[in-house]
Scaffold this motif. Structure first.
Motif: not given
Length: 272
Positions: A27-28, A85-88, A113-114, A191-192
């Protein structure tokens, strides 16, 4: 997927938000995705991945942090099921300006997000908050560490409130996505976040160009508000927030004084 040489923490799962780990990687569009139900800190785990040679774009994501952190070492409430809660991990090079990149990340996250959640009205509050209306929707933590041969490593963590009913009752200033736009699937919020973080951070801009500043003006929640700027060793300064400089500094115009650049300290709305 080839795993990097790190010890996996308890709690890593094969499925997250209804998707298998393999489906998340597809997906990513990356090989390194580490999903958890619960973890002390996604940023801390991502730092361990970076030290072990994980590729740029590696993602750590969870449903709960037991030791989440915000700016200046403050704790970040991350209860189970309340949010994303996500880190990249990024490897943009040697010259990294975390304050600027936090603003860049904030604009790109709010924009995404918008786009995906019409009516949300997400905006950026300098230096690292996401806002919706007059309450905090989320936060961003950008941290720099060193790689081999002077390589700069950037870890960006994001917390976004998704379900208001799972937030602590005493967090009055927070707002969640479901309060603004109705129920939101956690996978859609993720996803956003991934799309927003990947818009500009892989190349780590060292300044905002004219087009970026124009875009920032549309998302700048503080602009034209009276605010109080506090530094630990100085008298608070009250002024009008006048925008963001190309390097990410807040522009503050105290009453009757020259424009100031703010690069540190805390900002509270009010004090006119």
């Amino acid at each position: 997927m080839t795993e990097v040489g790190v010890t996996m923490l308890p709690g890593q799962v094969d499925r997250w938000a209804g998707k298998s780990a393999a489906a998340l990687r597809r997906r990513w569009e990356r090989d390194a995705v580490y999903p958890f139900d619960s973890i002390p800190s996604t940023n801390d785990f991502a730092r361990g991945l970076a030290a072990a040679g994980a590729p740029a774009g590696s993602i750590v994501v969870c449903r709960e942090q037991t030791a989440g952190r915000g700016r200046r070492g403050r704790s970040w409430s991350s209860p189970a099921g309340a949010g994303l809660y996500l880190s990249m991990l990024f490897r943009p090079g040697a010259d990294i300006l975390p304050p600027l990149l936090t603003i860049v990340a904030g604009v790109d996250l709010a924009r995404e997000l918008n786009r995906r959640f019409p009516g949300l009205g997400a905006a950026v509050k300098w230096p690292n908050d996401l806002m919706a209306g007059d309450r905090k929707l989320g936060g961003i933590l950008a941290e720099v560490t060193s790689g081999g041969e002077g390589e700069g490593l950037l870890i960006v963590g994001v917390g976004i409130n998704v379900e208001a009913g799972r937030l602590p009752a005493d967090v009055k200033e927070a707002v969640a996505l479901d309060e603004r736009v109705g129920p939101a699937r956690l996978i859609d919020v993720a996803d956003a976040a991934v799309a927003g973080l990947e818009r500009r951070l892989p190349t780590a801009p060292d300044a905002l160009d004219a087009a970026s500043l124009d875009e920032l003006d549309r998302f700048d929640w503080l602009r034209n508000r009276w605010v109080e700027h506090r530094l630990s060793d100085r008298k608070p300064a009250v002024g009008l927030a006048a925008g963001i400089a190309p390097d990410g500094a807040l522009l503050l115009r105290p009453r009757g004084e020259a424009l100031r650049r703010v690069v540190a300290g805390s900002i509270e709305v009010g004090g006119s």
